[in-house]
Design a protein around this motif. Sequence first.
Motif, PDB file in Angstrom:
ATOM      1  N   GLY A 124     -19.761  31.770 -12.377  1.00 53.63           N
ATOM      2  CA  GLY A 124     -20.603  31.663 -13.641  1.00 53.63           C
ATOM      3  C   GLY A 124     -21.882  32.388 -13.542  1.00 53.63           C
ATOM      4  N   LEU A 125     -22.202  32.626 -12.212  1.00 49.13           N
ATOM      5  CA  LEU A 125     -23.432  33.490 -11.916  1.00 49.13           C
ATOM      6  C   LEU A 125     -23.227  34.947 -11.772  1.00 49.13           C
ATOM      7  N   ILE A 126     -21.856  35.241 -11.763  1.00 53.34           N
ATOM      8  CA  ILE A 126     -21.372  36.761 -11.424  1.00 53.34           C
ATOM      9  C   ILE A 126     -21.402  37.421 -12.514  1.00 53.34           C
ATOM     10  N   HIS A 127     -21.800  38.657 -12.666  1.00 52.36           N
ATOM     11  CA  HIS A 127     -21.820  39.416 -13.966  1.00 52.36           C
ATOM     12  C   HIS A 127     -21.642  40.983 -13.686  1.00 52.36           C
ATOM     13  N   ASP A 128     -21.188  41.348 -12.535  1.00 50.09           N
ATOM     14  CA  ASP A 128     -21.182  42.630 -12.136  1.00 50.09           C
ATOM     15  C   ASP A 128     -20.314  42.841 -10.941  1.00 50.09           C
ATOM     16  N   ILE A 129     -19.749  44.111 -10.392  1.00 50.22           N
ATOM     17  CA  ILE A 129     -18.903  44.308  -9.282  1.00 50.22           C
ATOM     18  C   ILE A 129     -19.780  45.233  -8.509  1.00 50.22           C
ATOM     19  N   PRO A 130     -20.605  44.894  -7.824  1.00 50.15           N
ATOM     20  CA  PRO A 130     -21.541  45.905  -7.096  1.00 50.15           C
ATOM     21  C   PRO A 130     -20.797  46.162  -5.789  1.00 50.15           C
ATOM     22  N   THR A 131     -21.321  47.517  -5.256  1.00 47.78           N
ATOM     23  CA  THR A 131     -20.999  47.367  -3.626  1.00 47.78           C
ATOM     24  C   THR A 131     -21.822  46.412  -2.812  1.00 47.78           C
ATOM     25  N   CYS A 132     -21.170  46.152  -1.431  1.00 48.73           N
ATOM     26  CA  CYS A 132     -21.898  45.233  -0.811  1.00 48.73           C
ATOM     27  C   CYS A 132     -23.196  45.807  -0.362  1.00 48.73           C
ATOM     28  N   ALA A 133     -23.416  46.955  -0.313  1.00 47.85           N
ATOM     29  CA  ALA A 133     -24.795  47.424   0.145  1.00 47.85           C
ATOM     30  C   ALA A 133     -25.570  47.136  -0.953  1.00 47.85           C
ATOM     31  N   ASP A 134     -25.392  47.360  -2.119  1.00 57.25           N
ATOM     32  CA  ASP A 134     -26.285  47.171  -3.263  1.00 57.25           C
ATOM     33  C   ASP A 134     -26.495  45.527  -3.659  1.00 57.25           C
ATOM     34  N   LEU A 135     -25.515  44.848  -3.398  1.00 60.39           N
ATOM     35  CA  LEU A 135     -25.469  43.451  -3.565  1.00 60.39           C
ATOM     36  C   LEU A 135     -26.415  42.803  -2.629  1.00 60.39           C
ATOM     37  N   VAL A 136     -26.305  43.129  -1.120  1.00 54.32           N
ATOM     38  CA  VAL A 136     -27.030  42.580  -0.255  1.00 54.32           C
ATOM     39  C   VAL A 136     -28.386  43.028  -0.284  1.00 54.32           C
ATOM     40  N   ALA A 137     -28.684  44.357  -0.449  1.00 53.23           N
ATOM     41  CA  ALA A 137     -30.111  44.847  -0.841  1.00 53.23           C
ATOM     42  C   ALA A 137     -30.795  44.035  -1.967  1.00 53.23           C
ATOM     43  N   ARG A 138     -30.034  44.010  -2.976  1.00 56.42           N
ATOM     44  CA  ARG A 138     -30.702  43.249  -4.395  1.00 56.42           C
ATOM     45  C   ARG A 138     -30.817  41.925  -3.944  1.00 56.42           C
ATOM     46  N   ILE A 139     -30.109  41.060  -3.167  1.00 57.98           N
ATOM     47  CA  ILE A 139     -30.470  39.412  -3.069  1.00 57.98           C
ATOM     48  C   ILE A 139     -31.731  39.527  -1.824  1.00 57.98           C
ATOM     49  N   VAL A 140     -31.732  40.360  -0.877  1.00 52.76           N
ATOM     50  CA  VAL A 140     -32.851  40.247   0.016  1.00 52.76           C
ATOM     51  C   VAL A 140     -34.288  40.710  -0.915  1.00 52.76           C
ATOM     52  N   ARG A 141     -34.050  41.804  -1.706  1.00 56.93           N
ATOM     53  CA  ARG A 141     -35.273  42.243  -2.281  1.00 56.93           C
ATOM     54  C   ARG A 141     -35.921  41.014  -3.487  1.00 56.93           C
ATOM     55  N   GLU A 142     -35.007  40.459  -3.970  1.00 50.31           N
ATOM     56  CA  GLU A 142     -35.347  39.520  -4.944  1.00 50.31           C
ATOM     57  C   GLU A 142     -35.630  38.263  -4.468  1.00 50.31           C
ATOM     58  N   ALA A 143     -35.084  37.768  -3.205  1.00 55.06           N
ATOM     59  CA  ALA A 143     -35.367  36.595  -2.455  1.00 55.06           C
ATOM     60  C   ALA A 143     -36.875  36.803  -2.043  1.00 55.06           C
ATOM     61  N   GLU A 144     -37.143  38.133  -1.384  1.00 49.55           N
ATOM     62  CA  GLU A 144     -38.508  38.096  -1.156  1.00 49.55           C
ATOM     63  C   GLU A 144     -39.608  38.100  -2.028  1.00 49.55           C
ATOM     64  N   GLU A 145     -39.253  38.763  -3.211  1.00 48.92           N
ATOM     65  CA  GLU A 145     -40.203  38.583  -4.351  1.00 48.92           C
ATOM     66  C   GLU A 145     -40.236  37.227  -4.880  1.00 48.92           C
ATOM     67  N   LEU A 146     -39.127  36.304  -4.888  1.00 44.68           N
ATOM     68  CA  LEU A 146     -39.325  34.929  -5.295  1.00 44.68           C
ATOM     69  C   LEU A 146     -40.467  34.315  -4.624  1.00 44.68           C
TER      70      LEU A 146
END
Length: 328
Positions: A291-313
């Motif tokens: 229910g939290l998944i809304h796209d089909i990214p590459t693993c590189a994009d997904l991991v980079a996004r999670i790390v970036r947004e986690a650090e921003e949070l």
Amino acid sequence: MLRTRFTETFGVEHPIVQGGMMWVGRAELAAAVSQAGGLGIITGLTQPTPQALREEIARTRDLTDKPFGVNLTILPSITPPPYAEYRQAIIDSGVRIVEIAGANPATHLPYLKDAGIKVLHKCTSVKHALKAQQVGVDGVSIDGFECAGHPGENDTPGLVLIPAAARELEIPMIASGGIADARGLVAAMALGADGVNMGTRFLCTAESPIAHAVKEKIVANTELDTKLIFRTLRNTARVADNAVARQVVEIERGGGGFDDVRELVAGARGRKVYEDGDLDAGIWSVGQCQGLIHDIPTCADLVARIVREAEELIAGKLAGSIVEAVAR
């Protein structure tokens, strides 16, 4: 900011793991996650023979020079796989990390530890996590009730299970179940975890070796679109809500046993879902976090996004909230 006991112990860049998934944990996905800085994991028993596993490990090495692991799931069976031979294939191939799920890892630990392999054990309760620590694993992955696959029989959600385990454990622990984005990673770390394991989220990536129709279904689904089967058999499994899963639930409600659903839940039928995209061919594992998944990214994009947004949070919203609370 995201260096943890897990990243230090297991030698990975980010505290993000792609756990072993049957029919899914192949070289392409594991290598893509590892190349992105997480820990990719090959599912050992997806390969039909120990020799095939050796070849899959070699294929993964051709795709990445980063650390990756192999999952070995040990379950009761009338005709069990040759676990010792699969274990030897892992050792002979020079793999440095093994994820063990299912039964007590003690039988395999001496062989793996003698080969210098770090062992991560997957479990669903504090009791089992402590037992794994006692027998000598290097870390545990603990599954909350929200997870895909087998969440155990205690129905304990991650919000309770993660801090309960963190309070008792001395070794690194990663959290699994219900995690699909940076918010889940930050929350898990706040609860005492040293990282996260994500199955469903990595199932729905560009490199995931499953039919695109399954990925599209995950994107379309909500957190309500799963079923719990085998409840009456005390072997609960969370799967996608489809015609087969609903039929299994109805048979169980009518007093049916495993023999009455055996053909419906056959692994070959679930494999057909992933390979052919026939969503009602069999049961297939997926967690509530779909229910939290809304796209089909590459693993590189997904991991980079999670790390970036986690650090921003951590540095932004949460730090600001703390400062604001102190000011009040």
